[in-house]
Motif scaffolding. Structure first.
Motif, PDB file in Angstrom:
ATOM      1  N   UNK A  60       0.831  -1.196   0.000  1.00  0.00           N
ATOM      2  CA  UNK A  60       0.000   0.000   0.000  1.00  0.00           C
ATOM      3  C   UNK A  60       0.874   1.257   0.000  1.00  0.00           C
ATOM      4  N   UNK A  62       1.417   5.115   0.998  1.00  0.00           N
ATOM      5  CA  UNK A  62       0.893   5.894   2.113  1.00  0.00           C
ATOM      6  C   UNK A  62       0.868   7.382   1.800  1.00  0.00           C
ATOM      7  N   UNK A  63      -0.043   8.069   2.483  1.00  0.00           N
ATOM      8  CA  UNK A  63      -0.238   9.503   2.306  1.00  0.00           C
ATOM      9  C   UNK A  63       0.290  10.202   3.547  1.00  0.00           C
ATOM     10  N   UNK A  66      -1.696  15.088   6.471  1.00  0.00           N
ATOM     11  CA  UNK A  66      -1.995  16.517   6.368  1.00  0.00           C
ATOM     12  C   UNK A  66      -3.459  16.664   5.979  1.00  0.00           C
ATOM     13  N   UNK A  69      -8.017  18.310   2.573  1.00  0.00           N
ATOM     14  CA  UNK A  69      -9.310  18.222   1.911  1.00  0.00           C
ATOM     15  C   UNK A  69     -10.328  19.053   2.699  1.00  0.00           C
TER      16      UNK A  69
ATOM     17  N   UNK B  21      -8.137   8.546   8.392  1.00  0.00           N
ATOM     18  CA  UNK B  21      -7.274   7.406   8.060  1.00  0.00           C
ATOM     19  C   UNK B  21      -7.221   7.148   6.552  1.00  0.00           C
ATOM     20  N   UNK B  22      -8.320   7.414   5.838  1.00  0.00           N
ATOM     21  CA  UNK B  22      -8.312   7.146   4.396  1.00  0.00           C
ATOM     22  C   UNK B  22      -8.617   8.374   3.537  1.00  0.00           C
ATOM     23  N   UNK B  23      -8.808   9.552   4.173  1.00  0.00           N
ATOM     24  CA  UNK B  23      -9.056  10.753   3.383  1.00  0.00           C
ATOM     25  C   UNK B  23      -8.288  11.922   3.968  1.00  0.00           C
ATOM     26  N   UNK B  24      -8.223  13.018   3.221  1.00  0.00           N
ATOM     27  CA  UNK B  24      -7.471  14.175   3.669  1.00  0.00           C
ATOM     28  C   UNK B  24      -8.314  15.172   4.451  1.00  0.00           C
ATOM     29  N   UNK B  49      -9.952   4.936  -1.033  1.00  0.00           N
ATOM     30  CA  UNK B  49      -9.191   5.245   0.190  1.00  0.00           C
ATOM     31  C   UNK B  49      -7.682   5.314  -0.061  1.00  0.00           C
ATOM     32  N   UNK B  50      -7.001   6.251   0.605  1.00  0.00           N
ATOM     33  CA  UNK B  50      -5.532   6.292   0.596  1.00  0.00           C
ATOM     34  C   UNK B  50      -5.080   6.333   2.049  1.00  0.00           C
ATOM     35  N   UNK B  51      -4.261   5.369   2.437  1.00  0.00           N
ATOM     36  CA  UNK B  51      -3.912   5.184   3.849  1.00  0.00           C
ATOM     37  C   UNK B  51      -2.984   6.285   4.378  1.00  0.00           C
ATOM     38  N   UNK B  52      -3.310   6.751   5.587  1.00  0.00           N
ATOM     39  CA  UNK B  52      -2.587   7.829   6.271  1.00  0.00           C
ATOM     40  C   UNK B  52      -1.352   7.278   6.997  1.00  0.00           C
ATOM     41  N   UNK B  53      -0.189   7.776   6.625  1.00  0.00           N
ATOM     42  CA  UNK B  53       1.070   7.326   7.216  1.00  0.00           C
ATOM     43  C   UNK B  53       1.114   7.587   8.733  1.00  0.00           C
ATOM     44  N   UNK B 277      -7.405  -1.638  -1.052  1.00  0.00           N
ATOM     45  CA  UNK B 277      -6.177  -1.348  -0.303  1.00  0.00           C
ATOM     46  C   UNK B 277      -5.222  -2.526  -0.390  1.00  0.00           C
TER      47      UNK B 277
END
Lengths: 95, 477
Positions: A60, A62-63, A66, A69, B21-24, B49-53, B277
């Motif tokens: 995966x 990772x983002x 921050x 949005x 966790x999955x959005x900004x 979803x994009x996973x939050x580091x 994911x």
């Protein structure tokens, strides 16, 4: 492991799908067909093979953490059949 | 015959990330409804979803702090159920392979002393939104601001045997997640909530049927709910009844638990790996980097306090109940002798804590800085002021009127410790109170106290009480 029509009705209920008797029988046949395929797959010896959760390789991405949005509530609310005071309205639910 | 109680806890700790966790979208508490619900959180079709580091990093910190296995590869799964505050129709969670497995939390049990509670696992998942059931023309209102907030669900083994132990565990866990800075621990806002699995059995018998008490968001409710549940289960069994597996809710008003749903109606979550994911893969480099930024843990700091400042285990434990408190103590006591350090420890856990509690402040909001408190401790240690004067200085200091030395100077609070000066006052008092002197000599201890009081009064409370005692005794022979 053949399913029965009551299994089909239960699954339909869990997904909140309304299903007629005729559809139940039809779906039962389809699902049991799928189960037969899975039984065939399960007869393959997979000793020593690592289980796979995804058909793609890699991990995966990772983002960074921050908050970038800033949702436009009014735009999103336009999709809702009913809303009030910034809330989505749904049929009354109390468990 | 005896009953044995078996309790396991599932705790949801909300991770202190900026974004979901999955959005900004922001996770800040208290925003206007649905202003922090992104297209992903409201599950618009096509959103992914994009996973939050930051959420993953917090899970790693937790795993490292409890000595757990951190899986280098873990899988996100869909937990399917139908509820309006869960717009996707599933919650993204982890099922077969969680990020953290095993580990333990040390607690002090009132009956078993120091014990370790083993953890089963801790996994990452997203929170759901909130349903508001006030009447919106017969409908329910849905606020999805909380949807997608990162949670760490921490599952203990069923190893606790009383409500006291369960509360001790929950408190230890609460203090740990705050210590390692992964959760703000705010229970009123729901950042830390517990589900308790409770069953009873005869000693040596197989496990009894359990009931799960949901959503306990204070330690007091956790205690009350478990105590009620144990009593209810034992009474039911002793009356010849059977326990049915169920999920129950605790009603703080009645102090009772009531059934929310029975096992037959239990959710069938139909977990499967989330195709949106990929597996979460953690490199050794990242784990080492996170490890390098970990603070000293509570036990380590508490051990250090006992070694460096001669604190008792109890004092050390109290002063390490939060990192802020430990840091406050350290900046007050650093490089000082053990007498000053002891005074700092006592004043922090005594008067300062009481004052903070009274005004509902935490240590970071203290009106007295660590440096000011140290100044006070030093003047007590060197005999400049008595304990009673110190309390006065403390109060004035709390009101914002400067350092201990400034206050002592301004209020003329300096204790008289000059033996000659005290001797003169004692002579005057002895000369003026012949009757009491005679009483004392006749064996009346009370007369002595009265003479001490006279000396203190004559010195306007400034004489060093220890010296007054000593000198008076000597002069009365």
């Amino acid at each position: 492991m053949p399913l029965t029509s009551s299994d089909v009705k239960r699954i339909a209920h869990l997904a909140r799908i309304e299903i007629t008797e005729a559809e139940t029988e039809h779906t039962l046949g389809q699902l049991n067909g799928i189960f037969k395929l899975i039984e065939q797959l399960q007869s393959v010896d997979t000793t020593g093979i690592e289980p796979m959760s995804h058909p793609l390789g890699g991990g995966q991405r990772l983002r960074e953490d921050v908050a970038i949005d800033h949702p436009d509530r009014d735009a999103i609310m336009k999709n809702a059949p009913a809303s009030q005071d910034g809330l989505f309205l749904v049929p009354r639910v109390i468990e | 015959m005896n009953w044995e109680v078996v309790i396991g806890l599932e705790t949801h700790a909300q991770l202190s990330t900026q974004s979901k966790i999955f959005s900004g979208a922001s996770t800040a508490f208290g925003a206007a409804p649905n202003t922090q619900a992104s297209v992903i959180d409201v599950a618009l079709p096509g959103s992914l979803p994009v996973l939050n580091k930051g959420a993953v990093e917090r899970a790693i910190r937790f795993g490292l702090a409890i000595g757990a296995t951190i899986n280098r590869r873990s899988i996100f799964a869909r937990k399917n159920y139908f509820y309006p505050d869960l717009p996707k129709g599933y919650q993204i969670s982890q099922f077969e392979i969680p990020v953290v497995q095993g580990g333990k939390i040390a607690i002090v049990s009132p009956t078993r002393g120091e014990i370790a509670i083993q953890l089963t696992r801790a996994h990452l998942e997203e929170d759901a939104g909130k349903s508001l059931h006030e009447d919106f023309h017969g409908m329910s209102g849905i606020d999805l601001n909380r949807a997608g907030t990162p949670l760490l669900e921490i599952v203990s083994e069923p190893e606790m045997s009383s409500a006291d132990e369960a509360v001790a565990y929950a408190k230890a866990l609460h203090s740990l997640v705050r210590w390692i800075d992964i959760c703000d621990g705010n229970m009123q806002e729901g950042s830390f909530r517990c589900d308790a699995n409770v069953s009873v059995r005869r000693p040596g018998a197989p496990l009894g049927t359990r009931r799960e008490i949901k959503n306990l968001n204070s330690f007091r409710f956790l205690q009350q709910a478990i105590e009620y549940e144990i009593k209810w289960q034992i009474e039911t069994l002793e009356d010849g009844g059977k326990i049915q597996q169920a999920t129950v809710l605790f009603d703080p008003d009645s102090g009772q638990t009531r059934v929310m749903r029975l096992k037959e109606d239990a959710h069938d979550y139909r977990y499967f790996p989330d195709p949106d994911l990929l597996p979460l893969e953690l490199s050794d480099e990242w784990l080492e980097e996170v490890q390098a930024h970990m603070p000293l843990l509570q036990e380590e700091v508490s051990g250090k306090f006992m070694n460096e400042y001669d604190l008792t285990p109890y004092q050390a434990r109290t002063l390490t109940s939060s990192r802020e408190l430990a840091e406050y103590f350290e900046s007050a006591a650093r490089d000082s002798d053990s007498k000053v350090a002891q005074l700092c420890a006592n004043w922090i856990s005594g008067n300062l804590s009481a004052q903070l509690n009274e005004e509902d402040l935490d240590i970071s909001q203290s009106r007295i800085s660590a440096v000011q408190l140290r100044g006070l401790a030093e003047r007590i240690a060197d005999g400049t002021i008595s304990g009673k004067m110190a309390k006065e200085v403390f109060d004035v200091m709390w009101a914002g009127e400067g350092s201990a030395d400034e206050i002592i100077e301004r209020k003329g609070l300096k204790q008289i410790s000059d033996a000659g000066a005290i001797g003169k006052i004692v002579d005057t008092v002895i000369a003026a109170n012949a009757q009491q002197v005679a009483d004392y000599k006749a064996g009346k201890e009370k007369a002595f106290n009265s003479l001490v009081g006279q000396v203190m009064k004559a010195s306007q409370g400034k004489a060093n009480p220890g010296q007054v005692n000593e000198i008076l005794k000597k002069k009365l022979g």
